[in-house]
Design a protein around this motif. Structure first.
Motif, PDB file in Angstrom:
ATOM      1  N   UNK A   1      -3.374   5.951   0.445  1.00 37.19           N
ATOM      2  CA  UNK A   1      -1.959   5.574   0.268  1.00 37.19           C
ATOM      3  C   UNK A   1      -1.687   4.767  -1.005  1.00 37.19           C
ATOM      4  N   UNK A   2      -2.629   3.981  -1.469  1.00 36.91           N
ATOM      5  CA  UNK A   2      -2.421   3.195  -2.695  1.00 36.91           C
ATOM      6  C   UNK A   2      -2.233   4.091  -3.917  1.00 36.91           C
ATOM      7  N   UNK A   3      -2.633   5.361  -3.817  1.00 36.99           N
ATOM      8  CA  UNK A   3      -2.543   6.300  -4.926  1.00 36.99           C
ATOM      9  C   UNK A   3      -1.258   7.127  -4.906  1.00 36.99           C
ATOM     10  N   UNK A   4      -0.318   6.789  -4.000  1.00 38.42           N
ATOM     11  CA  UNK A   4       0.857   7.637  -3.814  1.00 38.42           C
ATOM     12  C   UNK A   4       2.152   6.994  -4.289  1.00 38.42           C
ATOM     13  N   UNK A   5       3.124   7.865  -4.529  1.00 40.45           N
ATOM     14  CA  UNK A   5       4.478   7.408  -4.821  1.00 40.45           C
ATOM     15  C   UNK A   5       5.229   7.248  -3.494  1.00 40.45           C
ATOM     16  N   UNK A   6       6.504   6.952  -3.571  1.00 45.85           N
ATOM     17  CA  UNK A   6       7.274   6.693  -2.343  1.00 45.85           C
ATOM     18  C   UNK A   6       7.500   7.948  -1.500  1.00 45.85           C
ATOM     19  N   UNK A   7       7.160   9.120  -2.023  1.00 44.46           N
ATOM     20  CA  UNK A   7       7.300  10.371  -1.263  1.00 44.46           C
ATOM     21  C   UNK A   7       6.004  10.780  -0.568  1.00 44.46           C
ATOM     22  N   UNK A   8       4.937   9.996  -0.763  1.00 41.96           N
ATOM     23  CA  UNK A   8       3.648  10.323  -0.158  1.00 41.96           C
ATOM     24  C   UNK A   8       2.816  11.273  -0.991  1.00 41.96           C
TER      25      UNK A   8
END
Length: 144
Positions: free
Chosen positions: A14-21
């Protein structure tokens, strides 16, 4: 020559994602750069640096929890530089579906202990597919 290919396999969090997942493009480019570096390091047996990243295309989003396969192949060898084609495939491990997620070309330069460009072993393409990629790089380099 098998040392012209390398593969890295990762799953992202999750730390590698934007607000859209979806995984950030910069994270994917970093993995692509790392894969290009590994294949050139192995091929040249020298430290390498990235000189250029070009034609990077994101074909489809990569979602958190998917496994990615970053595959690099050296497609051209100059005196001190190597051109590397990198392809990223994403796999949804719950259903096994795989898809092309990103692709690009990186130019890596071998350097000596003083960080000056250093010669790399020469390679000549043999198959028609290898020859076509080699010629494509030569055409692009002539255009400047």
């Amino acid at each position: 020559m098998e040392n012209r290919k390398a593969e890295l396999i990762e799953t992202l969090l999750p730390k590698d994602t934007n607000s859209y997942g979806n995984i950030f493009g910069g994270v994917i480019m970093s993995i692509m750069d790392k894969t290009a570096g590994v294949v050139c390091w192995r091929y040249s047996r020298k430290r390498v640096v990235t000189a250029c990243a070009q034609r990077i295309t994101f074909h489809t989003p990569i979602n958190v929890g998917e496994v990615i396969y970053s595959r690099a192949t050296i497609i051209y060898v100059g005196h001190t530089s190597m051109e590397v084609e990198v392809v990223v495939e994403a796999e949804n491990v719950t259903d096994g579906a795989k898809r092309l997620a990103a692709s690009g070309v990186f130019t890596m330069v071998a350097v000596d202990e003083n960080w000056h460009p250093a010669p790399v072993p020469q390679w000549q393409p043999v198959t028609e597919a290898e020859l076509e990629k080699w010629r494509e790089v030569e055409r692009r380099r002539k255009k400047g």
